[in-house]
Every structure is written in C-alpha cells, then in structure tokens.
Design an enzyme around this catalytic site. Structure first.
Site, PDB file in Angstrom:
ATOM      1  N   SER A   1       7.202  -1.401   2.879  1.00 31.01           N
ATOM      2  CA  SER A   1       6.088  -1.582   2.699  1.00 31.01           C
ATOM      3  C   SER A   1       5.795  -0.042   3.504  1.00 31.01           C
ATOM      4  O   SER A   1       4.705   0.451   3.188  1.00 31.01           O
ATOM      5  CB  SER A   1       4.651  -2.633   2.551  1.00 31.01           C
ATOM      6  OG  SER A   1       4.374  -3.327   3.048  1.00 31.01           O
TER       7      SER A   1
ATOM      8  N   HIS B   1       0.136  -2.330   7.975  1.00 35.37           N
ATOM      9  CA  HIS B   1      -0.439  -1.344   6.947  1.00 35.37           C
ATOM     10  C   HIS B   1      -1.474  -0.457   7.047  1.00 35.37           C
ATOM     11  O   HIS B   1      -1.842  -0.573   7.979  1.00 35.37           O
ATOM     12  CB  HIS B   1      -0.892  -2.420   5.701  1.00 35.37           C
ATOM     13  CG  HIS B   1      -0.054  -2.554   4.574  1.00 35.37           C
ATOM     14  ND1 HIS B   1      -0.095  -3.413   3.320  1.00 35.37           N
ATOM     15  CD2 HIS B   1       1.631  -2.782   4.325  1.00 35.37           C
ATOM     16  CE1 HIS B   1       0.865  -4.453   2.966  1.00 35.37           C
ATOM     17  NE2 HIS B   1       1.411  -3.693   3.451  1.00 35.37           N
TER      18      HIS B   1
ATOM     19  N   ASP C   1      -4.469  -3.429  -1.212  1.00 38.57           N
ATOM     20  CA  ASP C   1      -4.165  -4.582  -0.387  1.00 38.57           C
ATOM     21  C   ASP C   1      -5.083  -5.689  -0.881  1.00 38.57           C
ATOM     22  O   ASP C   1      -4.672  -6.668  -0.920  1.00 38.57           O
ATOM     23  CB  ASP C   1      -3.995  -4.555   1.120  1.00 38.57           C
ATOM     24  CG  ASP C   1      -2.906  -4.006   1.333  1.00 38.57           C
ATOM     25  OD1 ASP C   1      -2.503  -3.619   2.343  1.00 38.57           O
ATOM     26  OD2 ASP C   1      -1.695  -3.845   1.042  1.00 38.57           O
TER      27      ASP C   1
END
Lengths: 208, 201
Positions: free
Chosen positions: B77, B116, B142
């Site tokens: 990701s 992230h 998220d």
C-alpha cells in the site's frame, strides 16, 4: 585393518597396551588444536603432578552468568514498554559493559593461555606454571610454551610438527605426543629455556 | 552389507555426508556431556550469543523510544515509496508528527503494524493530537481501517516515524513468517553448531 598410529611412528611399545586412536579431520584446525591442547593439559597434570587452577575460568563463568541475569531481567520483567524504558536502559548498558569486560579478559588477559596451574605450597601465584599454545590456521606447527605465570618470564617453547602425531587419515598418536610433552615439561622444570623444534619424522623404518 | 545407492550417485553422497555430520555432532555432544565445566561454558556461550541479539534489540528500543524499532513492510500500500519486504528503521522520540511523514502505527486490538503516510494532523489546545493516515497506493484514506467508531489515530498508536530503509532484506522475515517451521529448523541448527564448536578461547 589399519595398524594403530603408534606402530606407524615407532613411538609406542607393547607396554602401553592396545589403544584405539582418536580420528580428527585434519582440515579442521580448531579441532586439531583442541585435541592437542587437551592431551598436553592432561599430560602435564597427570604426569607432572600439577593441579589446574580454575580461577580465571570461574571469573569468566561468573561474569557470563551475571550478564545473562541482567539480560533475562530486561527480556522478561513484566512492565509494559514506555514505563520500563529506564529499567531496559540500565539492563542493556550493564549487559554490554559486562560483555566488554569479558572480551577484554578473553583477548587481552587470556590470549593464548590454555592452562594455569595452582602454585605449589608456599609459592607465590607468579611461580605457578602457565601453559600457552599456538596453532595458526592452516599451519603445520604447533607451539607449546611453558613459563612461569608472570608476563615476560623465560619461555620454553616446543615447536612441534603436527605430522608427527597425526596420520594422513587423521588418527591421533596421543601416546607419542604425551611422551614428547612430558619430555618438554621435565626439561622446563630443570630450568631449560629457549625454542626447540620437533620437525617432520625421518624416513620410515622398514617394519620387520 | 546393507544395500545403499551406488557410490557415485549424488543422493548417495549427500546421505553419507549427512550421516557423517550427524555422527560427529553426536560424538561432540557426548564428549561435552562428560565434562560439566566445559558444558556449562558452552551453554553460557550459546545463551550469551542469543541474548546479545535480543539485547541489541532492547537497546534499539531504548534509544528510539519505540516498541518496535525495526519493522518489515508487509503490503504494497506504500508503493512506490516502499515495497513489500523492505525493512524500515523507526524513531519515536519526542518531536511532533507532521503531515507528509511516513509513520508505522498499530490499531488497538490488532497486532499487525501498518506503514502509511500522515495526511492530516490536528493538535488541540490541551495537547491531544489526532492523525489521519493514507497509503500512497491506496485510493481512500485509512478511516475504514481504524477500529469501529474510531475516526482518528492518537499519537500513542504510532510506533514511530520511518527514518531509514533497507530494500528487500525483509523478505527473509516474510518467508519465516509464512513457513514458521523454518524458524525452528534454522535456530535449532545454529544452536547445535554453536554448542558443539570450540573457538580458540
């Protein structure tokens, strides 16, 4: 059936009795040094009547045990992380400090010493026997050094060619080696110092 | 004589090699057992090797102030910044988290840390911090990943900011996690060889 190593070198006699030689991989330098060191130490202790001093070894073992305790406390103490930061800091720094002391003892104090004896009654610690040995990687010469347990005291060095004590197949002639170690020890006890060489054995005598 | 594969075959030679190694290790272990002082020394030696690795980790935890100073990127990701299998070094010291930094966080109730980027930072007057994160390669932020009812990440959820990376070296960890039996095999073999080998000391 291959004959025992002693018969090949002609160094043992029938009085020593049948003896199954230990087999060592001759390419494994560390194992060979270990075998020679163990036999030299055993010979000096038994035939020389000395007693091995475990002082430095006990110090090392204690340091190792204590540092393991600090490490285990750091690993297992039931306090969750952010609060335990101080405890972890103390334990890990102590662990690495003790590790450093241990490395110092091993590489600076111990170096190539394989054994130190207990001094005889009434004698000082510096009068005990210190046994050192060297077998450089891939070298064919084993050095056995005897001196008093004080740095700089005169050394009796025996340069011993490993081919005298190992057959090509790696069988170890412990009897022959022990005999030469004992001769070296007696020589040192009588005050001899210097370097002596036990080179490759001469041409093989024909078996009759 | 017992039947065995012909001497020249690779299978036969491999079997003989394994048998010799096993026989030697067994002989070494027996010899060690007979000499208690040597056994204790080798055992403490092994313990210290294992503990040294663990203690280096603990020292890193202390220095970075992070529960998990080194993590492996597990998903894609964060492509193209980080790929699955990269190792990240984290720092969780006091400096405030800023938008644009790459952070590793854990959602309460789940073990797996997520890597992230910080999208938004809200710093309230009373000192509480709220964060919103999003993976570079993801289309949405998220919010859907957080625990039910949770809209923002707290500063305490963050394990640390990514400060350095080693590409691809984490694949070993991923393989060991996918096939856990390999872990025991590897450690067992290493332990055995340390116990039975004698260094020059």
């Amino acid at each position: 059936r291959t004959p025992p190593a002693q018969a090949l070198w002609g160094m043992a006699d029938a009085a020593d009795g049948p003896h199954e030689p230990q087999v060592v991989d001759t390419a494994d330098c560390i194992k060979m040094k270990q075998v020679l060191d163990d036999e030299a130490m055993e010979t000096i202790l038994q035939r020389g009547g000395y007693e091995q001093s475990f002082l430095l070894e006990n110090v090392k073992l204690s340091i190792m045990a204590v540092s393991c305790v600090f490490a285990l406390v750091a690993q297992l103490f039931p306090m969750p992380f952010p609060q335990s930061r101080a405890l972890l800091a103390v334990c890990s720094l102590t662990y690495f400090a003790l590790s450093g002391v241990l490395q110092f003892i091993t590489y600076v104090i111990d170096r190539d010493i394989i054994m130190v004896t207990v001094p005889l009654a009434g004698a000082r610690k510096s009068e005990a026997l210190r046994v050192r040995s060297q077998l450089a990687r891939f070298s064919e010469w084993y050095h056995l050094i005897l001196q008093r347990n004080a740095d700089g005291s005169p050394e009796a060095v025996a340069r011993m060619y490993v081919g005298r004590y190992f057959t090509a197949a790696g069988q170890f002639d412990s009897v022959g080696f022990a005999r030469e170690v004992e001769a070296h020890l007696r020589r040192w006890e009588s005050g001899w110092e210097g370097t002596d060489e036990r080179g490759p054995p001469g041409p093989k005598k024909k078996k009759d | 004589a017992p039947r065995s594969p012909p001497r020249g075959s690779p299978g036969g030679r491999a079997m003989e090699f394994v048998k010799t190694v096993v026989k030697n290790q067994w002989a070494e272990l027996k010899q060690l057992w007979a000499n208690p002082r040597q056994l204790i020394f080798q055992f403490l030696n092994l313990a210290m090797i294992v503990l040294s690795a663990l203690m280096i980790w603990k020292l890193m935890v202390v220095v970075t102030n992070s529960e998990s100073p080194v993590v492996v990127v597990l998903s894609g990701s964060m492509e193209t910044a980080f790929q699955r299998g990269d190792i990240l070094f984290l720092d969780n010291n006091a400096a405030p988290v800023r938008a644009g930094e790459i952070v590793v966080f854990k959602i309460s109730g789940r073990d797996v840390p997520i890597v992230h980027r910080v999208l938004k930072v809200h710093e309230k007057a009373n000192g509480t911090v709220e964060l919103l994160t999003k993976g570079d390669a993801n289309k949405v932020d998220d919010k859907g990943l957080y625990a039910p009812g949770q809209q923002w990440l707290r500063r305490e959820d963050v394990l640390g900011r990514a400060r350095g990376a080693l590409r691809y070296l984490g694949m070993v960890t991923i393989i060991l996690n996918d096939y856990p039996a390999l872990k025991f095999v590897l450690i067992g073999l290493m332990g055995l060889f340390v116990l039975t080998s004698r260094e020059s000391s």
